[in-house]
Design a protein around this motif. Structure first.
Motif, short mmCIF file in Angstrom:
data_model
loop_
_atom_site.label_atom_id
_atom_site.label_comp_id
_atom_site.label_asym_id
_atom_site.label_seq_id
_atom_site.Cartn_x
_atom_site.Cartn_y
_atom_site.Cartn_z
N LYS A 125 154.24 62.42 80.13
CA LYS A 125 153.18 63.40 80.37
C LYS A 125 153.73 64.82 80.39
CE LYS A 125 149.40 60.96 82.57
NZ LYS A 125 148.37 61.03 83.62
N LEU A 126 154.97 64.98 80.83
CA LEU A 126 155.60 66.30 80.81
C LEU A 126 156.05 66.66 79.41
CD1 LEU A 126 157.81 66.02 84.03
CD2 LEU A 126 155.66 67.26 83.79
N ASN A 127 156.62 65.69 78.72
CA ASN A 127 157.24 65.96 77.42
C ASN A 127 156.23 66.34 76.35
OD1 ASN A 127 159.91 66.26 76.80
ND2 ASN A 127 160.36 64.09 76.73
N VAL A 128 154.97 65.93 76.51
CA VAL A 128 153.97 66.29 75.50
C VAL A 128 153.80 67.81 75.43
CG1 VAL A 128 151.93 66.22 77.00
CG2 VAL A 128 151.69 65.66 74.57
N PHE A 129 154.12 68.50 76.53
CA PHE A 129 154.04 69.96 76.54
C PHE A 129 155.13 70.59 75.68
CE2 PHE A 129 151.56 68.85 80.24
CZ PHE A 129 150.55 69.79 80.27
N SER A 130 156.14 69.78 75.28
CA SER A 130 157.18 70.29 74.38
C SER A 130 156.59 70.76 73.06
CB SER A 130 158.24 69.21 74.12
OG SER A 130 158.90 68.84 75.30
N PHE A 131 155.47 70.15 72.67
CA PHE A 131 154.84 70.56 71.42
C PHE A 131 154.31 71.99 71.48
CE2 PHE A 131 153.92 65.80 71.21
CZ PHE A 131 154.96 65.55 70.34
N LEU A 132 154.23 72.56 72.69
CA LEU A 132 153.77 73.94 72.84
C LEU A 132 154.84 74.96 72.44
CD1 LEU A 132 151.77 74.02 76.21
CD2 LEU A 132 150.86 74.39 73.91
N THR A 133 156.11 74.53 72.40
CA THR A 133 157.18 75.49 72.15
C THR A 133 156.99 76.26 70.84
OG1 THR A 133 158.72 74.13 73.42
CG2 THR A 133 159.67 75.79 71.98
N PRO A 134 156.74 75.60 69.71
CA PRO A 134 156.49 76.38 68.49
C PRO A 134 155.20 77.18 68.55
CG PRO A 134 156.12 74.04 68.08
CD PRO A 134 156.77 74.14 69.42
N VAL A 135 154.22 76.72 69.32
CA VAL A 135 152.98 77.49 69.48
C VAL A 135 153.26 78.81 70.17
CG1 VAL A 135 150.67 77.53 70.51
CG2 VAL A 135 151.56 75.40 69.52
N PHE A 136 154.04 78.74 71.26
CA PHE A 136 154.44 79.97 71.94
C PHE A 136 155.29 80.84 71.02
CE2 PHE A 136 153.94 77.60 76.14
CZ PHE A 136 152.75 78.24 76.44
N GLY A 137 156.16 80.20 70.23
CA GLY A 137 156.98 80.96 69.30
C GLY A 137 156.14 81.72 68.29
N LEU A 138 155.09 81.06 67.76
CA LEU A 138 154.18 81.73 66.83
C LEU A 138 153.46 82.89 67.50
CD1 LEU A 138 152.59 78.63 65.03
CD2 LEU A 138 154.15 80.30 64.01
N THR A 139 153.06 82.67 68.76
CA THR A 139 152.35 83.73 69.50
C THR A 139 153.24 84.94 69.72
OG1 THR A 139 151.03 82.03 70.61
CG2 THR A 139 151.05 84.24 71.59
N ILE A 140 154.51 84.66 70.06
CA ILE A 140 155.47 85.77 70.25
C ILE A 140 155.67 86.52 68.94
CG2 ILE A 140 157.88 86.32 70.74
CD1 ILE A 140 157.86 83.95 72.72
N GLY A 141 155.78 85.77 67.83
CA GLY A 141 155.92 86.41 66.52
C GLY A 141 154.72 87.25 66.16
N TYR A 142 153.52 86.75 66.49
CA TYR A 142 152.29 87.49 66.22
C TYR A 142 152.21 88.76 67.05
CZ TYR A 142 147.29 88.57 66.20
OH TYR A 142 146.07 89.20 66.11
N THR A 143 152.63 88.66 68.33
CA THR A 143 152.49 89.78 69.26
C THR A 143 153.53 90.86 69.02
OG1 THR A 143 151.61 88.25 70.92
CG2 THR A 143 152.36 90.42 71.69
N TYR A 144 154.79 90.45 68.80
CA TYR A 144 155.87 91.43 68.77
C TYR A 144 156.47 91.67 67.39
CZ TYR A 144 155.77 90.90 73.83
OH TYR A 144 155.36 90.87 75.14
N PHE A 145 156.22 90.79 66.44
CA PHE A 145 156.84 90.94 65.13
C PHE A 145 155.81 91.02 64.00
CE2 PHE A 145 159.90 88.75 67.85
CZ PHE A 145 161.01 89.57 67.72
#
Length: 297
Positions: free
Chosen positions: A239-259
């Motif tokens: 149940k915790l590890n399924v949140f690992s799939f969020l890592t690239p989502v957050f990465g995309l969001t950071i790229g959208y916001t700052y790059f």
């Protein structure tokens, strides 16, 4: 589950921050040297905090065997895959392969931890991985990929999965600060040896590089690891590890916001699948596959 979901999301956000920081570190030092310094700085920081707060030091040989095993798997193999092996293949393929880790951990958890997933949880895990594939489909269809790089990243994913299983086994048995601090320092030793073998270039120390290392070590490593270790006692690993799939989502969001990067249709679709998978797994009951309700239930 709301609290553990929020905590797990914060862990993944902390780890997602590391990817742009790794890119920013490249002009200042070889990539494996940065990985080594990240682990050393984060580990020493946690150990110092443990000493200041007079936390109980691990004393038994069994405790240190577990800590060493976690360091060699989660830190040595995990950081190696994140920093080095990913440079041998396209980013999209690296993202997909590294995100097999939750699936590997779910299988290991089934047999080692007796954490049996039910059908919705299995469907959710597959759905989340499908979202990763959809997000990365553009680069997956690109040029040829290194088979050696693929093997390295699979090995790193296996290392992180085994490290998570070991962490689950020592929850509430070893002090959280010492466990995470010592495993990071011990796990940095193979990384340092690999740096000496592969790279002759030294670090270019500057204020910018120190700032990158600080972000990698504190919000990118030490704090997420403490929170992750604490969460291990609150919910099943799958149940915790399924949140690992969020890592690239957050990465995309950071790229959208700052790059100034933009989202493609595939990326939006993949994000939707990942969010659906997390909701499905997080809200499911713990009744495992093969079990049946009775009147007493």
């Amino acid at each position: 589950m709301k609290l553990t979901g929020l905590g797990a999301s914060m862990v993944m956000l902390g780890w997602a921050i590391c990817y742009p920081m790794i890119t920013l570190s490249e002009p200042y030092a070889p990539i494996m040297l940065t990985a080594t310094l990240r682990a050393v700085f984060a580990g020493i920081l946690l150990i110092v905090v443990a000493v200041l707060f007079k936390r109980p030091v691990p004393k038994t040989l069994r405790d240190f065997v577990y800590i060493l095993a976690i360091g060699l798997t989660a830190t040595s193999l995990g950081f190696w895959g994140m920093f080095y092996a990913g440079t041998l293949v396209a980013p999209g393929l690296a993202t997909v392969i590294s995100n097999t880790q939750p699936l590997i951990a779910a299988v290991l958890g089934w047999y080692v931890l007796n954490e049996r997933m039910n059908k919705p949880a299995v469907v959710g895990a597959i759905l989340g991985f499908s979202g990763i594939v959809v997000i990365s489909v553009d680069t997956l269809l690109g040029t040829g990929h290194s088979l050696l790089g693929i093997a390295y990243i699979l090995l790193a994913a296996l290392g992180v999965a085994i490290g998570n299983i070991l962490l689950k086994l020592v929850v509430n048995k070893i002090d959280i600060l010492y466990a995470m601090g010592f495993q990071l320092v011990l796990g940095s030793i193979p990384l340092g040896l690999l740096t000496l073998i592969q790279d002759q270039q030294s670090a270019h120390w500057s204020g910018e590089f120190l700032w990158v290392l600080f972000i990698l070590a504190l919000p990118g490593t030490a704090l997420p690891l403490i929170l992750w270790f604490w969460l291990m006692d609150k919910a099943p690993l799958y149940k915790l590890n399924v949140f690992s799939f969020l890592t690239p989502v957050f990465g995309l969001t950071i790229g959208y916001t700052y790059f100034s990067e933009s989202f493609s249709f595939n990326q939006w679709a993949g994000i939707g699948l990942i969010i659906a998978s997390i909701i499905l797994v997080a809200t499911t009951t713990n009744q495992p596959l093969g079990s049946k309700h009775t009147m007493a239930d």
